[in-house]
Structure formats: C-alpha cells, structure tokens
Design a protein around this motif. Structure first.
Motif, PDB file in Angstrom:
ATOM      1  N   GLU A  50     -24.641  55.305 -64.993  1.00 33.62           N
ATOM      2  CA  GLU A  50     -26.080  55.149 -64.766  1.00 33.62           C
ATOM      3  C   GLU A  50     -26.546  55.634 -63.406  1.00 33.62           C
ATOM      4  O   GLU A  50     -27.744  55.759 -63.170  1.00 33.62           O
ATOM      5  N   GLN A  79     -23.416  50.912 -70.556  1.00 35.27           N
ATOM      6  CA  GLN A  79     -24.215  49.758 -70.145  1.00 35.27           C
ATOM      7  C   GLN A  79     -24.441  48.736 -71.259  1.00 35.27           C
ATOM      8  O   GLN A  79     -25.430  48.003 -71.263  1.00 35.27           O
ATOM      9  N   THR A 176     -29.822  45.966 -63.367  1.00 36.25           N
ATOM     10  CA  THR A 176     -29.760  45.531 -64.759  1.00 36.25           C
ATOM     11  C   THR A 176     -29.826  44.008 -64.866  1.00 36.25           C
ATOM     12  O   THR A 176     -29.091  43.291 -64.177  1.00 36.25           O
ATOM     13  N   ASP A 208     -32.963  49.002 -64.105  1.00 36.92           N
ATOM     14  CA  ASP A 208     -31.646  49.248 -64.717  1.00 36.92           C
ATOM     15  C   ASP A 208     -30.720  50.127 -63.880  1.00 36.92           C
ATOM     16  O   ASP A 208     -29.859  50.816 -64.433  1.00 36.92           O
ATOM     17  N   THR A 210     -31.204  52.880 -62.584  1.00 33.68           N
ATOM     18  CA  THR A 210     -31.335  54.311 -62.837  1.00 33.68           C
ATOM     19  C   THR A 210     -32.496  54.914 -62.056  1.00 33.68           C
ATOM     20  O   THR A 210     -33.470  54.232 -61.738  1.00 33.68           O
TER      21      THR A 210
END
Length: 329
Positions: A50, A79, A176, A208, A210
């Motif tokens: 990620e 994930q 996350t 998350d 990202t």
C-alpha cells in the motif's frame, strides 16, 4: 507389572512419534537440534504493498533471507485479514519452521495463532502487534514503538506553535482502521498535545495508508475545514496525497497548511527537503536482518526477546536534505 509398564511406555513413545508427524515435521529449535540454514523454511505474510514503506519492507526482508540462505515463502495479503489467516493456515499445513507476519489489524488472531501453537510452529510478529491476552501465541514482536512516533510528532507541533496564541486546527489522516500503527500513532499524538487547549483535531479520517486515500480524504476535509492549520498524517504516502490536494486547492503545502508525517521514505524525505512537509518521524522498514536473527535464535533453541524495538530518529528540512543522497528507502 514391569512388563506391562514397559509396554505402556513403548505405546506412549509411538503416540508421541505420530503426534510429531501430524504436526508437519520437526520445527526449528526442536529437541532434535538446530537445522542448517538451507534446511530452514520460513513463511511470511505481508500486509500488502500500500505504500513506499511497505515495498521497502518487503524488499529488505526478502533480501535478508536470500543472503542468509534461508527459504522464504512469501504471501501478499492485499490489506485483507482473511487473506493473511488463509496464508498462515497454508504455512501450518506445509509444516514450515517459523511463521512471521505483519498483521493487517490488531484483533481476531487468537484462533489461527492457536493452530500454529498446536502445530509447534513458532510465530514472529513484524512491524505490527496483535491484541491478544495470550502472549504465548507468538515468540517475539519486532517493530517500532508507534505510540512514541505519535508522541514525537505531537512534541514537534507543541514546539512549532509554542508562541502562538491563536487556535491551531488539525486534520488527522489515519492509517487503516484497526491497524496497530493507526491506533498507536493517534494515541501518542493526542497525549502529546492534550495539555494545551489551543490545539484541536477538527477532523480525523482514514486514508488507509495510501497516497490516493490521503489525497481523497484531504480534499473532502479541506472543504469542510477551510481554516485548518496543520495536517498530521500517519504515514508519508498519505502526506504526499495531502500535498496534491492542498496544491489543487490553490494553497501552499508546508506554508499555508503545515504537515507532519511518519515514515521517512525517499518521496516523503524529498517533500520535506523541498519544504512541502515540515517534519517527519522515522519508522524504519529495514527489519530483514533482525528478523533473520530472531529465526536463527529460535532455530538454536534460544528464546528471543519478547519485544524488540527498532532504533529510529526524526528529520527536519535540513536533515532530510543531508540524509537523502544515502537513503536506502
């Protein structure tokens, strides 16, 4: 009576032998003695890919085991916890010597870790912890102190705004949901700033870990909080996404909205050196050699330390510029 006792002992020995076979073979560090490195097999389940940090972590672990001559079976969970549980059960069935994994989230591991324990396969946690009342389910946890990372980020914020009398409105980009670094980095940061009521976290939402998530969440939160002063991102990738969103809004990252982040990957460090991020707390992904050391300790029948914390630092703009030329990740 003596003959009957000997017969029972022989039967018991046979049962133990059968139980050992059912467990998938001899595990590292068993009573039969250590295995040669090229006979060891380690199963590793990674969270995913990620972020730049995670990619560097995977590369370092794979390289360390290759250098050590130890076979590494690798799986990418993308994930998803269910993918990791499936991978761990596969490693148990294959009878690997050690299982290592970086948990997607903290909870929900007891059942599969008990299965590994029953199969006499040691488990090592890397990077992230599990939330379990039974710490006998794993041999060691190797990774950063995420609470301390959040605290360091908060302490920088305190120092940066120590002379300000105006409210400081903070947007938090969380990792996350349910992941150890997200929980702990939020906790450490909150503890650091709670003593000064001029600091207010006006919005907190997961991206998350990202870059795309960081950009999307920042775009939305800036619309509802146009007067935000600072963004605290739980990792560099989300901070980099936030930079894109801030620039798209016609603002200058690092000036109009300050950014503090965690990781210190190359792209983040470059943004710090460029003045678009203001401060980064390091979280090193280079855990491969330490993980190999733990596996070797287990193989030798030794007991590794239960908690092994990686050594890390922090970076300002000038420090980032100095470190970049030799940065490994």
């Amino acid at each position: 009576m003596k003959k009957k006792f000997l017969g029972l002992a022989a039967a018991g020995a046979m049962l133990l032998t059968l139980a050992g076979c059912a467990g998938g073979g001899t595990s590292a560090g068993s009573s039969e003695g250590p295995k040669a490195a090229d006979q060891l097999v380690v199963g590793f389940s990674q969270v995913g890919s990620e972020s730049g940090w995670r990619t560097a972590n995977t590369t370092d672990i794979q390289a360390a085991f290759k250098d050590a001559g130890i076979e590494l079976k690798f799986s990418d969970a993308q994930q998803k916890q269910e993918n990791q549980i499936k991978a761990i059960r596969s490693y148990i069935q294959q009878g690997v010597d050690v299982i290592a994994f970086s948990p997607v989230v903290e909870t929900g591991w007891d059942a599969v870790l008990n299965e590994a324990k029953a199969a006499n396969i040691p488990v090592v946690l890397t990077d992230r912890a599990v939330d379990s009342a039974d710490d006998s389910l794993y041999e060691s946890f190797l990774g950063s102190d995420f609470v301390e990372e959040g605290k360091k980020a908060g302490e920088w914020v305190l120092e940066e705004y120590k002379d300000s009398t105006e409210p400081v409105k903070i947007i938090q980009l969380e990792g996350t949901t349910g992941a150890a670094p997200a929980i702990d980095r939020a906790e450490g940061f909150a503890d650091a700033i709670k003593g000064d009521d001029k600091f207010e976290v006006v919005a907190s939402q997961t991206g998350d870990f990202t870059r795309a998530g960081g950009k999307q969440v920042t775009e939305a939160l800036l619309k509802s909080n146009p007067d935000a002063n600072l963004i605290y991102a739980h990792n560099d990738d989300m901070a980099l996404g936030a930079i894109e969103a801030i620039e798209a809004a016609g603002l200058k990252p690092g000036v109009d909205i300050k950014i503090v982040s965690v990781d210190a990957v190359k792209d983040g460090m470059q943004a710090l050196a460029d003045g678009k991020i203001n401060f980064i707390v390091e979280c090193s992904p280079l855990l491969g050699k330490q993980l190999v050391d733990i596996v070797n300790q287990i193989n030798e029948g030794e007991t590794p330390e239960k908690r092994i914390i990686t050594e890390e630092t922090t970076f300002t703009k000038d420090q980032a510029a100095e470190a970049l030329p030799t940065r490994q990740y």
